[in-house]
Motif scaffolding. Structure first.
Motif, short mmCIF file in Angstrom:
data_model
loop_
_atom_site.label_atom_id
_atom_site.label_comp_id
_atom_site.label_asym_id
_atom_site.label_seq_id
_atom_site.Cartn_x
_atom_site.Cartn_y
_atom_site.Cartn_z
N GLU A 11 -61.81 18.71 61.45
CA GLU A 11 -63.06 17.95 61.43
C GLU A 11 -64.22 18.88 61.13
O GLU A 11 -64.29 20.01 61.62
N GLN A 12 -65.16 18.40 60.31
CA GLN A 12 -66.36 19.16 59.97
C GLN A 12 -67.54 18.64 60.80
O GLN A 12 -67.70 17.45 60.97
N SER A 20 -67.49 14.69 60.04
CA SER A 20 -66.75 14.13 58.90
C SER A 20 -65.31 14.62 58.95
O SER A 20 -65.03 15.71 59.46
N ARG A 21 -64.41 13.78 58.41
CA ARG A 21 -63.01 14.16 58.37
C ARG A 21 -62.28 13.24 57.38
O ARG A 21 -62.63 12.07 57.23
N SER A 22 -61.27 13.78 56.74
CA SER A 22 -60.44 13.02 55.82
C SER A 22 -59.04 12.84 56.41
O SER A 22 -58.55 13.71 57.14
N LEU A 37 -64.03 9.68 56.28
CA LEU A 37 -64.99 9.18 57.25
C LEU A 37 -66.10 10.20 57.48
O LEU A 37 -65.87 11.41 57.40
N THR A 38 -67.28 9.71 57.79
CA THR A 38 -68.39 10.59 58.10
C THR A 38 -69.41 9.83 58.94
O THR A 38 -69.36 8.60 59.02
N THR A 39 -70.28 10.57 59.58
CA THR A 39 -71.46 9.92 60.14
C THR A 39 -72.50 9.87 59.04
O THR A 39 -72.52 10.70 58.13
N ASP A 40 -73.37 8.87 59.09
CA ASP A 40 -74.33 8.63 58.01
C ASP A 40 -75.60 9.44 58.26
O ASP A 40 -76.37 9.13 59.17
#
Length: 281
Positions: A11-12, A20-22, A37-40
């Motif tokens: 996770e980043q 964010s993470r894939s 996925l990520t936070t906006d």
């Protein structure tokens, strides 16, 4: 068969609390797709976003995407997000259908129009540059109106006002003197009836496929509405864009603004992307 999400990398995280993470979308451990996925960052860590969801062709139409989207919502809940945002291409009928079935609702949409020749404004109608004094009043009111548009569509007030302030700082860093910025006042037989904000974008906004311009704000004074001045403002926007070398003009319209949507469609604008959201209860 069991559909699960399997992380593809650590996770980043960002200093501001963003994440964010894939993930691979897997069926019985067999990868069949991917979801990002990520936070906006436009709203802060409380808003999640599905950046990308793709299922391999041989595994489509079997519910894999539905399960993956629901699993993604669980991940975002675990991150502390209270809603999830997505953007879907206007021609992606299957994706739009899936989003609707999962409870996503439209907040706003992007529209665009190829530009050819400018149309003339009605007799007695003209556009003139906005003065510095007019800009100061317009900018303050515009920022508040912009925040209210987001609040009315489910964004918490604190996030909406922060976004409005950040967007205005980013788009108008030098105020009315910001390069590529067109600010006009529309007059009709000398009376001030509306205002226009167009950005000339040599590289095109993200949702335009070619060099273009973007309409950030069109407003007709309340006492002058219903008299065709909105159409005149859009014709003025197209003229300014063409003179600035643009070949496409893009804009945003919020859901529920039926008069604006009807006007844009009558002028030849077509939807290019839908921006939807869903509360995470």
């Amino acid at each position: 068969m069991t559909t699960t999400l399997r992380p593809t990398a650590p996770e980043q995280r960002t200093a501001g609390g963003g994440r964010s993470r894939s993930y691979d979308v897997c069926v019985n451990s067999r990868p069949v797709g991917r979801i990002d996925l990520t936070t906006d960052d436009r709203f802060g860590p409380g808003a999640g976003r599905i950046l990308r969801l793709a299922i391999g062709e041989r595994d489509r139409h079997r519910g894999r995407g539905t399960v993956a989207a629901l699993a993604a919502e669980e991940v975002l809940r675990g991150w502390g997000c209270d809603r999830v945002e997505i953007s879907v291409d206007a021609e992606a009928d299957v994706a739009l259908g899936l989003a609707g079935a999962l409870g996503y609702v439209e907040r706003n949409r992007s529209m665009a129009k190829p530009l050819t020749a400018a149309a003339r404004l009605p007799e007695g109608t003209e556009g003139r540059p906005m003065t510095d004094e007019e800009f100061a009043v317009w900018e303050e009111q515009g920022r508040a109106d912009y925040a209210r548009s987001w609040i009315d569509r489910g964004v918490p007030a604190e996030q909406a006002h922060a976004k409005a302030a950040a967007d205005h700082r980013r788009l108008l860093p030098e105020g009315s003197a910001t390069p590529g910025t067109v600010l006009r006042v529309l007059t009709h037989h000398g009376a001030r009836v509306g205002t226009l904000w167009v950005a000339l974008c040599p590289d095109g906004p993200d949702d335009l496929d070619e060099p273009g311009a973007y309409v950030y704000k069109v407003e007709v004074a309340e006492e002058h509405r219903g008299r065709g001045h909105g159409r005149s403002l859009m014709l003025l926007a197209e003229t300014e864009a063409l003179e600035g070398g643009a070949t496409t003009l893009g804009l945003n319209v919020f859901a529920g603004n039926t008069p604006a949507l009807t006007l844009y469609e009558s002028l030849g604008y077509r939807s290019t992307a839908f921006h939807l959201y869903k509360p995470l209860l």
